[in-house]
Design an enzyme around this catalytic site. Structure first.
Site, short mmCIF file in Angstrom:
data_model
loop_
_atom_site.label_atom_id
_atom_site.label_comp_id
_atom_site.label_asym_id
_atom_site.label_seq_id
_atom_site.Cartn_x
_atom_site.Cartn_y
_atom_site.Cartn_z
N TYR A 165 0.82 -1.22 0.00
CA TYR A 165 0.00 0.00 0.00
C TYR A 165 0.85 1.27 0.00
O TYR A 165 0.40 2.33 -0.40
CB TYR A 165 -0.96 -0.03 1.20
CG TYR A 165 -2.22 0.77 0.99
CD1 TYR A 165 -2.98 0.63 -0.16
CD2 TYR A 165 -2.66 1.66 1.96
CE1 TYR A 165 -4.14 1.35 -0.36
CE2 TYR A 165 -3.83 2.39 1.78
CZ TYR A 165 -4.56 2.23 0.62
OH TYR A 165 -5.71 2.96 0.44
N LYS B 156 -4.12 7.78 3.71
CA LYS B 156 -5.44 7.37 4.19
C LYS B 156 -5.56 7.52 5.70
O LYS B 156 -6.65 7.78 6.23
CB LYS B 156 -5.73 5.92 3.78
CG LYS B 156 -5.95 5.73 2.29
CD LYS B 156 -7.23 6.38 1.80
CE LYS B 156 -7.54 5.97 0.38
NZ LYS B 156 -8.81 6.57 -0.12
#
Length: 260
Positions: free
Chosen positions: A161, A168
């Site tokens: 990620y 995020k």
């Protein structure tokens, strides 16, 4: 707010949906769920290429407003809200389901992310939600709901990620702070954290198929979620049934997040 709930529970509500790229998009599942529960929709598309895929979906959902929106282009976000103000004069729901990072930053480790790439990712994926909230709040005269899409990698390390994990995480923190600041206006704010889904955005992640397979194996319910699972979770949170909930990060992932 009274205990009376309209039938359907979002009847007459006005919802802005940002982030549909095609029929596999999480935002499309949310738009369908909002519409099924009675909301009227405003739908945006990011560019002319995407419009080809989004316009038939907007037409099928009978979207009252259909406009371009690239949050990185000055004035486009303001134009969308000007149109909503002119045609509706109010807004009840905003769904933010957009994220972007340059490919080199997205597919490399955090240590190798560039300052410019990190800045772009943070602006498009996170701060644009804050800007939307600021424009939406004056239109939410009777309260409302704001939603932003996150992912498990915001709270725990998901190796592939990369830069989007910190971005995020910042988005989830923004949701909590906005929930605090907008609570007195009866505006509720939530981050939604779906499990991995085969979307256009996810295709840019390195080793994404491995994430899908791992999630399916680890989920207590034994299967992956789909866009409608996410959509109806959001729709519930937008209804009066969830009027006392705000500032949550809701996992819609079949229970993967509870596993060690």
């Amino acid at each position: 707010m009274t205990n009376e709930v309209p039938r359907p529970p979002l009847k007459g509500k006005k919802a802005l949906i940002v982030g549909i790229a095609n029929e596999h998009s999480i935002a499309y599942g949310c738009a369908r769920a909002f519409r099924e529960l009675g909301a009227e929709l405003a739908i945006t598309y990011v560019n002319e290429k995407t419009r080809t895929y989004v316009e038939p979906l907007a037409r099928a959902l009978k979207a009252r407003i259909f406009m371009p929106l690239d949050v990185a282009k000055p004035g486009e976000l303001e134009a969308v809200f000007a149109r909503i103000t002119k045609e509706w004069g109010r807004l009840d729901i905003v769904l933010h389901s957009i994220a972007f990072a340059p490919k080199s930053d997205l597919q490399g480790g955090l240590l190798d992310s560039s300052a410019e790439g990190f800045k772009v990712a943070m602006d498009v994926s996170c701060h644009s939600f804050v800007r939307m909230a600021k424009l939406a709040a004056p239109l939410m005269k009777d309260g409302g709901s704001l939603f932003a899409m996150s992912y498990y990698g915001a709270q725990k390390v998901v190796p592939s990620y990369n830069v989007m994990g910190p971005v995020k995480a910042a988005l989830e923190a923004c949701c909590r702070y906005l929930a605090f600041e907008l609570g007195p206006r009866q505006i509720r704010v939530h981050a939604i954290s779906p499990g991995p889904l085969k979307t256009r955005a996810a295709s840019g992640l390195k080793d994404f198929d491995l994430l899908l397979n791992a999630a399916a194996k680890r989920a207590p319910i034994g299967e992956l979620v789909d866009i409608m699972d996410v959509g109806f979770a959001c729709a519930y949170l937008a209804t009066p049934y969830a009027r006392r909930l705000s500032g949550e990060t809701l996992f819609v992932d079949g229970g993967v997040n509870i596993m060690a």
